[in-house]
Design an enzyme around this catalytic site. Sequence first.
Site, mmCIF file in Angstrom:
data_model
loop_
_atom_site.group_PDB
_atom_site.id
_atom_site.type_symbol
_atom_site.label_atom_id
_atom_site.label_comp_id
_atom_site.label_asym_id
_atom_site.label_seq_id
_atom_site.Cartn_x
_atom_site.Cartn_y
_atom_site.Cartn_z
ATOM 1 N N SER A 106 0.834 -1.204 0.000
ATOM 2 C CA SER A 106 0.000 0.000 0.000
ATOM 3 C C SER A 106 0.875 1.263 0.000
ATOM 4 O O SER A 106 1.697 1.439 -0.897
ATOM 5 C CB SER A 106 -0.951 -0.047 1.201
ATOM 6 N N ASP A 222 -9.637 -4.203 -5.301
ATOM 7 C CA ASP A 222 -9.083 -3.285 -4.300
ATOM 8 C C ASP A 222 -9.750 -1.917 -4.430
ATOM 9 O O ASP A 222 -9.693 -1.290 -5.492
ATOM 10 C CB ASP A 222 -7.573 -3.166 -4.525
ATOM 11 N N HIS A 252 -7.790 -5.349 -0.811
ATOM 12 C CA HIS A 252 -6.543 -4.591 -0.699
ATOM 13 C C HIS A 252 -5.386 -5.393 -0.097
ATOM 14 O O HIS A 252 -4.288 -5.412 -0.643
ATOM 15 C CB HIS A 252 -6.797 -3.339 0.129
#
Length: 274
Positions: A106, A222, A252
């Site tokens: 991320s 996601d 995600h």
Amino acid sequence: MISEERSLQGRRGRTIVYDVHRPDADALGVVALVHGLGEHAGRYGHVVERLTSAGYVVIAPDHAGHGRSGGKRLGVNDFSDFGADLERVIGGVQRDGLPLYVIGHSMGGAIALDYALNNPDELTGLVLSGPAVVPGDDLPPVMVKLAPVLGRLLPWLPATALPASGVSRDPQVVAAYEADPLVWHGKIPAGLGGALVGAMTSFPERLPALRVPTLALHGGADVLANADGTRLIGELGGGGDVTIKIYPELFHEIFNEPEQEQVLDDMMAWLAEH
């Protein structure tokens, strides 16, 4: 596995707490594990176990303003602080000439990508999980331009929150995330949000200079990090050795999805090849 908690002073004097996990046998390489926005390295225990079992030393820091590390929560307004702190953490571990890899998830994927672009000769490989490389489709172009300015002018202005429901399709993972006291559950300050958006907007111009062998993985469902950023790495990554894999149904946190073993198998196979 032998684990040790350490700390050092980061770029702006904040205490950075990190773990060093060593395999029971001789090490094959060193992996720096870079977590995402609002979370901490302790959420990656099962990933650390897979890596150390395969012979890798794992360095896992909590970013400034995150987890066990010092600083106001999410109080980083200069994105380069993350890379500078990561460089200090990596430099604080004796590597004995072992190859170095960075795995980033991320926002940690953006940090890892930035680090690889700035230190191309230091890394043997780069692995990105749901990296935050381009802004989400829900952010209008005008806000993409204004976010860094707003972040500089009003860094503590609450901007947006990350919905926990987008983390994983596994309700137990979501419940643990929501109950974790080291996870930030409030809104993202404009300072950090603007700094991240600023880093994102730099990547399209910088990606052709990427020379580090790269594996970029992303969940096709996601809603927290735009999968188009991972596709962009495949299109613009200049090193030639860039592998992209999109898992159509995954959310995600692909390391925390029901299909996590397949994702980890794919990552471990790529690391073994490199």
